[in-house]
Design an enzyme around this catalytic site. Structure first.
Site, PDB file in Angstrom:
ATOM      1  N   LYS A  68      10.388  10.294  29.719  1.00  8.49           N
ATOM      2  CA  LYS A  68       9.744   9.668  29.624  1.00  8.49           C
ATOM      3  C   LYS A  68       9.073   8.717  28.616  1.00  8.49           C
ATOM      4  O   LYS A  68       8.074   8.296  28.940  1.00  8.49           O
ATOM      5  CB  LYS A  68       9.561   9.787  31.148  1.00  8.49           C
ATOM      6  CG  LYS A  68       9.905  10.423  31.894  1.00  8.49           C
ATOM      7  CD  LYS A  68      10.952   9.038  32.533  1.00  8.49           C
ATOM      8  CE  LYS A  68      11.895   8.562  32.113  1.00  8.49           C
ATOM      9  NZ  LYS A  68      12.108   7.879  32.319  1.00  8.49           N
ATOM     10  N   HIS A 123      15.777  16.107  24.852  1.00 11.12           N
ATOM     11  CA  HIS A 123      14.502  16.528  24.952  1.00 11.12           C
ATOM     12  C   HIS A 123      14.439  18.022  24.998  1.00 11.12           C
ATOM     13  O   HIS A 123      13.208  18.410  24.983  1.00 11.12           O
ATOM     14  CB  HIS A 123      14.567  16.322  26.371  1.00 11.12           C
ATOM     15  CG  HIS A 123      14.983  14.338  26.612  1.00 11.12           C
ATOM     16  ND1 HIS A 123      13.919  14.403  26.478  1.00 11.12           N
ATOM     17  CD2 HIS A 123      15.166  14.589  28.205  1.00 11.12           C
ATOM     18  CE1 HIS A 123      14.301  12.908  26.670  1.00 11.12           C
ATOM     19  NE2 HIS A 123      15.196  13.112  27.993  1.00 11.12           N
ATOM     20  N   SER A 153       5.540   7.557  34.852  1.00 13.24           N
ATOM     21  CA  SER A 153       6.793   7.224  34.312  1.00 13.24           C
ATOM     22  C   SER A 153       7.790   8.742  34.912  1.00 13.24           C
ATOM     23  O   SER A 153       8.494   7.898  36.026  1.00 13.24           O
ATOM     24  CB  SER A 153       7.159   6.918  32.748  1.00 13.24           C
ATOM     25  OG  SER A 153       8.020   6.466  32.923  1.00 13.24           O
TER      26      SER A 153
END
Length: 332
Positions: A68, A123, A153
């Site tokens: 995010k 990530h 988020s």
């Protein structure tokens, strides 16, 4: 390795049948790999190990983010830069195929199919990233974002993403975030790990806030880093087609091609506001103070980030106690 291997999922995920098969394997449970939580079904110990030991080509380009933090925005920007501003690729190929997620089961199995230069997303914290990268000329672009906005988020995304645990109340989720008990672990550990690469010629650190404040200048900076200068017309096309409104309207980039069992956009679109500082509308004063205590402790000794100098405004002393409505889901 900290958990049993999950069954393989077909690498050919360009069909709705394959995507539906994936979505039916999601349990909302996590396993741990070397201490880091990962959602079952999307990832497996095997797929992460494959990435750790994968080969790297010198012209590979990796987009690294904590979840995010603007990953999809950067994918869109780079997709346009690699095509000299021509938007035909972003309008014809889904965003997850243009820059596969290395550590997902499907992404790990499809990387060898990418044409050169390969554009890939991840990530992963630095300690789990592909070992071969650190002895290569491959490039990493790391996108950072104000962790307060990341929390908001992330909370929304957890509400609509089939692979993630229910986030619980805003307070519960905030506490889990601060403790690193969310997918991919601690935001603080993630950024502190990768920021050590700062100064290396194949590493670019850029923030969501910089992209938002000056997209044109940021795109020029990215082009310079990649050694791919663009003329003004091509540069203008990159900026225009990677703007929030353009991404939100692009079916290849807004994730509406995914089934609700994987990403339930019946409760809100994946792309939300595309703004910075929205956390001030959702944090209570107590939540903000609790966050700041942990932030100051964790980030002591690190350089100042763009969001550090913009946190002089306090949150609304009496905001809505809940995060934004489902009609306001996460930013890209």
């Amino acid at each position: 390795m900290d958990g049993p291997a999950e069954p393989r999922i077909p690498a050919l995920w360009d069909t709705q049948e394959n995507i539906l098969e994936l979505s039916q394997k999601l349990s909302g449970e996590y396993f741990r790999y070397k201490g880091i939580p990962f959602p079952v079904g999307i990832y497996s110990p095997e797929s992460i190990r494959m990435v750790e030991n994968a080969d790297v080509q010198d012209d590979d380009i990796f987009i690294i983010t904590y979840p995010k933090s603007g990953t999809n925005w950067m994918i869109e920007i780079l997709s346009l830069i690699l095509k000299d501003g021509d938007p035909s690729w972003i309008h014809s190929v889904p965003i997850w195929k243009r820059a596969p997620w290395c550590e997902t089961i499907m992404g790990a199995l499809s990387l060898s199919d990418q044409t050169s230069p390969r554009l890939m997303s991840s990530h992963l914290p630095i300690q789990l990233f592909t070992k071969a990268f650190f002895n290569s000329k491959a490039k990493v672009i790391y996108v950072g974002r104000n962790p307060r906005d990341v929390v908001v988020s992330f909370y929304h995304y957890s509400k609509i993403a089939g692979q993630l645990k229910d986030p619980g109340t805003p307070d519960q989720f905030l506490q889990n975030f601060l403790k690193g008990e969310v997918q991919f672990g601690s935001w603080f550990d993630h950024i502190k790990g990768w920021i050590r690469m700062q100064g290396k010629e194949n590493f670019l650190f850029i923030t969501y806030e910089e992209l938002q404040q000056d997209l044109h200048g940021s795109v020029k900076r990215i082009c310079q880093f990649l050694g791919r200068p663009l003329g003004e017309e091509a540069l203008g096309s990159v900026v225009a087609h990677s703007a929030f409104g353009a991404m939100k309207a692009n079916a290849m980039s807004n994730y509406t091609l995914l089934p609700p069992s994987l990403l339930d956009q019946r409760h809100g679109a994946f792309l939300r506001k595309g703004v910075c500082g929205d956390w001030k509308n959702h944090f209570t004063v107590a939540q903000s103070e609790a966050f700041d205590r942990v932030y100051r402790e964790q980030m002591r000794g690190l350089p100042t980030f763009p969001w550090d100098v913009s946190e002089d405004a306090s949150p609304d002393p009496d905001p809505s106690p809940s995060p934004p409505e489902a009609s306001e889901p996460p930013n890209p």
